[in-house]
Write an enzyme that holds these catalytic residues in place. Structure first.
Site, PDB file in Angstrom:
ATOM      1  N   ASP A  46       4.444  -8.345   3.336  1.00  0.00           N
ATOM      2  CA  ASP A  46       3.102  -7.778   3.496  1.00  0.00           C
ATOM      3  C   ASP A  46       3.180  -6.256   3.557  1.00  0.00           C
ATOM      4  O   ASP A  46       4.157  -5.629   3.107  1.00  0.00           O
ATOM      5  CB  ASP A  46       2.439  -8.394   4.747  1.00  0.00           C
ATOM      6  N   ASP A  47       2.164  -5.639   4.105  1.00  0.00           N
ATOM      7  CA  ASP A  47       2.012  -4.184   4.205  1.00  0.00           C
ATOM      8  C   ASP A  47       3.259  -3.529   4.821  1.00  0.00           C
ATOM      9  O   ASP A  47       3.953  -4.134   5.627  1.00  0.00           O
ATOM     10  CB  ASP A  47       0.795  -3.924   5.106  1.00  0.00           C
ATOM     11  N   ARG A  95     -10.424   2.167   9.028  1.00  0.00           N
ATOM     12  CA  ARG A  95      -8.982   1.873   9.108  1.00  0.00           C
ATOM     13  C   ARG A  95      -8.188   3.043   8.515  1.00  0.00           C
ATOM     14  O   ARG A  95      -7.246   2.860   7.767  1.00  0.00           O
ATOM     15  CB  ARG A  95      -8.671   0.574   8.374  1.00  0.00           C
ATOM     16  N   LYS A 151      -0.458 -10.258  -3.167  1.00  0.00           N
ATOM     17  CA  LYS A 151      -1.577 -10.326  -2.225  1.00  0.00           C
ATOM     18  C   LYS A 151      -2.358  -9.036  -2.388  1.00  0.00           C
ATOM     19  O   LYS A 151      -1.852  -7.959  -2.073  1.00  0.00           O
ATOM     20  CB  LYS A 151      -1.027 -10.478  -0.798  1.00  0.00           C
ATOM     21  N   ASP A 197      -5.205  -6.650  -1.395  1.00  0.00           N
ATOM     22  CA  ASP A 197      -6.055  -6.406  -0.229  1.00  0.00           C
ATOM     23  C   ASP A 197      -7.137  -5.376  -0.544  1.00  0.00           C
ATOM     24  O   ASP A 197      -7.083  -4.674  -1.569  1.00  0.00           O
ATOM     25  CB  ASP A 197      -5.181  -5.908   0.938  1.00  0.00           C
ATOM     26  N   CYS A 220      -7.550 -10.896  -0.909  1.00  0.00           N
ATOM     27  CA  CYS A 220      -7.440 -10.856   0.551  1.00  0.00           C
ATOM     28  C   CYS A 220      -8.643 -10.164   1.200  1.00  0.00           C
ATOM     29  O   CYS A 220      -9.451 -10.787   1.840  1.00  0.00           O
ATOM     30  CB  CYS A 220      -6.137 -10.187   0.962  1.00  0.00           C
ATOM     31  N   ASP A 272      -8.696 -13.136   8.499  1.00  0.00           N
ATOM     32  CA  ASP A 272      -7.595 -12.553   9.276  1.00  0.00           C
ATOM     33  C   ASP A 272      -7.408 -13.287  10.590  1.00  0.00           C
ATOM     34  O   ASP A 272      -6.418 -13.075  11.288  1.00  0.00           O
ATOM     35  CB  ASP A 272      -7.882 -11.071   9.576  1.00  0.00           C
TER      36      ASP A 272
HETATM   37  C1  GLA Z   1      -5.422  -6.780   6.090  1.00  0.00           C
HETATM   38  C2  GLA Z   1      -5.056  -8.202   5.678  1.00  0.00           C
HETATM   39  C3  GLA Z   1      -3.903  -8.674   6.523  1.00  0.00           C
HETATM   40  C4  GLA Z   1      -2.747  -7.763   6.331  1.00  0.00           C
HETATM   41  C5  GLA Z   1      -3.130  -6.318   6.645  1.00  0.00           C
HETATM   42  C6  GLA Z   1      -2.044  -5.365   6.278  1.00  0.00           C
HETATM   43  O1  GLA Z   1      -5.937  -6.739   7.373  1.00  0.00           O
HETATM   44  O2  GLA Z   1      -6.151  -9.050   5.783  1.00  0.00           O
HETATM   45  O3  GLA Z   1      -3.565  -9.997   6.177  1.00  0.00           O
HETATM   46  O4  GLA Z   1      -2.299  -7.848   5.001  1.00  0.00           O
HETATM   47  O5  GLA Z   1      -4.307  -5.934   5.960  1.00  0.00           O
HETATM   48  O6  GLA Z   1      -2.386  -4.063   6.567  1.00  0.00           O
END
Ligand code: GLA
Length: 728
Positions: free
Chosen positions: A354-355, A434, A469, A471, A517, A539
């Site tokens: 992920d991130d 954010r 993924k 986002d 996402c 989330d």
């Molecule tokens: C969003 C996504 C999460 C995750 C974060 C990462 O909130 O919905 O699942 O990937 O970003 O920063």
């Protein structure tokens, strides 16, 4: 003469048959139809949407008994102008200041697109301005779904301004209209809201621009002639708009108690200039009609989605471990390879990084910086993404990675290099959400950039990235595009820009699995699903919240699209503590995944996860392709239950949960409506050593399971069970 007529009949059957005899246009599916009527004034009127009515000749002499000098009967595509005074589908301003549009029928064609799919296309025109409107209905026979859109062409000599331009309109009459729609907020999406419509106009809409489904989803169910929502009985219309931007669904009960429904792009700050010769094509509106309750309406949409509406065509993504809630930004290669080891040991099929993996001058170690700079952070992963992908593949796992290409942190090289790409209004403060800004996808250069983010990420491990993924963690504020002259085109051009990038991506990467996402739940719509394989449902991964979120989401979108992960307790979103089994049992009702640090699990939990994942793999084809029957609504009290049944009704999986403590002797009644009453089924509870149903492993008739039902002892809060049913 007869020969000429026969020739014409051969080349343009629909046009000619109307010209000679038939003023009715029927858009048919196996069980339902829309009937339109070309009246004496050459206006296209809306007669019917519902079950089939037989020979349209029976309408001959039809009289609505409405005063002929007062308004109009329902029009197929109501326009502002002439005698019409209700909420219009189309309103246009012309260069001479005329604000009226009065469409007259010109012609129509009916053609088979492929087996079971028929397109009806009707052309109308405003005689004064030559504005042309083409109504297109694509009917899917077997699924009982009709997908409608509208094409508006400026055939006049001067530019016109579109003010309203709905995708589709229907008009019906019933005694009562119970509207079910889906409101929410981040981390509590798709909550049911139900209301009996009263006179006036109820509007469901969104104005957030680019991720529009946290607060309301562009979809609904409408139960007719009742104040009660019923899964198995009664007439229900369901609709969903395929658009990821601002939308508006308007439900007007008029003075004649007729209900007009208009669905389309939200006209909010979106007047759209249509130059000479230009055509505007609206998004698709997906309609279905069921005479067997809300459950059948959902199943119709799901069948259509799996056959036509989702990029994956219903193929579910693999089970996976996602790094987010287990590691957040805090990882290095060994943390990730450790997670990959555990994912493989637990029986999962993919690892998703992920991130946090990118950013050099502004490393992405928190959400404060780095977005926009999609270069690998070699301090965290010196071996490279290719190494991680290989590592996963050698363990038998697929490999996925996270991107958020539409966004930029002010603290990034990209923000410094291209300030003109940021959505903002010169001279005003640019808001952050954010800590990030949004890039202006109206600008073709930004579209190229976003495409390249995807492309370059894929090249970090050529042919080794199986899943992306995608986002999108903020909505539009401080609207302004340095690229556009006319800011009222922004909301439309942004989404069109997004779709055109996704189209390019799909041309180059047809097989990579891509998840929509958007902070979870932010882009859950059939517009996005045309390009994405699945959505990140929310989330909020906490089990109890998920019951309500998945219940709502799967009313419109099939379970194969809804990513659902088991996470740690206390829940990072709600603080709630639920048993691991409960978390697995709800995640297993969608596309199962995990999102935690496996190293933090106890041996007992780890072993339970291994068993739960193994058992999921025995019935997941039912989650993927089976027919969903909602058996007990979580809104009705203490329990929630649902089942998926194979098309031949030989196999089924049933899920049930206790979501509120009421009393130790109050067991739920789980009536399995989806079974065949003439078959017998062996009922086996999965993934437990203490079955909660006295009839475990016994065989019952379908008739018994439907009409008597199972009464599992799920009485304590968060008790849950999964049963596998096999016809014998
Ligand atoms: C969003 C996504 C999460 C995750 C974060 C990462 O909130 O919905 O699942 O990937 O970003 O920063």
């Amino acid at each position: 003469m007869r020969r000429i007529l026969l020739f014409l009949l051969f080349i343009t059957p629909a046009v000619l048959s109307h010209a000679i005899t038939d003023p009715y246009i029927c858009v048919n599916t196996d069980n339902t139809c829309i009937i339109l009527h070309i009246n004496e004034d050459n206006r296209l009127m809306f007669m019917h949407y519902g079950l089939k009515v037989g020979d349209t000749g029976q309408y001959t002499g039809y009289n609505s008994y409405r005063r002929i000098d007062y308004g109009t009967d329902p029009m197929a595509y109501p326009t502002r102008g002439g005698r019409f005074y209700n909420e219009p589908a189309l309103s246009v301003k012309y260069s001479d200041n005329d604000v009226n549009t009065e469409l007259e029928y010109i012609s129509h064609t009916i053609s088979d697109i492929r087996p079971g799919v028929t397109q009806t296309s009707i052309i109308m025109q405003d005689p004064k301005t030559s504005l042309e409107v083409r109504l297109v209905y694509i009917s899917y026979s077997k699924e009982d779904v009709i997908v409608a859109h509208t094409e508006i062409t400026n055939k006049g000599n001067k530019e016109v301004t579109l003010e309203n331009y709905a995708s589709s309109a229907i008009n019906i009459k019933a005694g009562k209209y119970l509207l079910t729609h889906f409101h929410g907020a981040w981390a509590s999406e798709m909550q049911l809201a139900q209301e009996v419509l009263t006179h006036g106009t109820k509007i469901i809409d969104n104005k957030m621009g680019v991720r529009t489904t946290h607060t309301e989803n562009p979809s609904f169910l409408l139960s007719l002639d009742t104040e009660n929502f019923n899964e198995n009985h009664g007439e229900v219309i369901a609709g969903a708009l395929a658009w990821s931007g601002n939308y508006k669904l308007a439900f007007q009960v008029d003075e004649f108690e007729r209900l007009s429904i208009l669905c389309g792009i939200n006209p909010y700050n979106s007047t759209y200039p249509l130059r000479k010769g230009q055509t505007f094509t609206t998004p698709d509106m997906i309609w279905t009609f069921s005479s067997a309750g809300a459950g059948q309406a959902s199943r119709n949409l799901h069948n259509w989605a799996r056959n036509y509406g989702i990029y994956s065509k219903g193929k579910m993504a693999p089970t996976l471990l996602n790094s987010w809630e287990g590691a957040y930004f805090d990882f290095t290669t060994p943390v990730l390879t450790g997670m990959i080891d555990d994912a493989a040991n637990m029986g999962l099929e993919m690892f998703v990084l992920d991130d946090g993996w990118f950013g050099t001058d502004f490393p992405r170690n928190s959400n404060q910086q780095g977005l926009g700079d999609w270069q690998l952070n070699t301090k965290k992963i010196p071996e490279g993404i290719s190494y991680l992908a290989d590592y996963a593949h050698h363990k038998g796992l697929k490999f996925g990675i996270w991107i958020e290409p539409e966004m930029v942190n002010p603290k990034s090289n990209l923000a410094r290099k291209h300030p003109e790409w940021v959505v903002k209004s010169e001279g005003r403060q640019v808001t952050t959400t954010r800590n990030q800004w949004i890039l202006d996808l109206c600008n073709p250069q930004v579209q190229d950039f976003v495409f390249n983010v995807f492309d370059e990420t894929m090249k970090l491990a050529i042919n080794k990235i199986d899943y992306i993924k995608w986002d999108c963690n903020r909505h539009v504020e401080s609207l302004g595009s340095a690229y556009l002259k006319n800011q009222s085109e922004f909301y439309i051009n942004y989404i069109q820009g997004l779709y055109s990038v996704l189209k390019r991506i799909r041309e180059k990467y047809p097989n990579v699995i891509v998840q929509s996402c958007s902070s979870g739940g932010g882009r859950v719509d059939y517009g996005a699903l045309g390009y994405f394989d699945e959505v990140w449902t929310s989330d909020n991964t906490e089990g109890l919240s998920r019951i309500f979120i998945q219940y709502g989401t799967n009313m419109i979108y099939p379970a194969c699209t809804t990513g659902s992960h088991v996470s740690a307790v206390p829940s990072h979103q709600t603080n709630n503590v639920t048993p691991l089994k409960f978390r697995f049992d709800i995640a297993a009702a969608g596309r199962l995944g995990m999102e935690l640090q496996p190293k933090a699990m106890t041996t007992e939990e780890y072993q339970f996860a291994q068993k739960a994942i193994a058992s999921y793999r025995t019935y997941r084809d039912l989650v993927e392709n089976g027919d969903l029957y909602r058996l007990i609504s979580p809104y009705d009290g203490n329990h929630y239950a649902l089942m998926y049944v194979s098309k031949d009704k030989n196999r089924a999986v049933v899920f049930a949960y206790c979501i509120k403590y009421q009393g130790r002797t109050k067991t739920p009644l789980v009536r399995m409506y989806g079974l065949d009453k003439n078959k017998s089924y062996k009922v086996t509870e999965l993934n437990t050593t203490a079955p909660s149903f006295w009839g475990d492993t016994k065989t019952f008739s379908g008739e018994w399971l439907i009409n008597q039902g199972m009464n599992p002892q799920l009485v304590k809060l968060y008790d849950s069970g999964i049963w596998y049913l096999q016809a014998e």
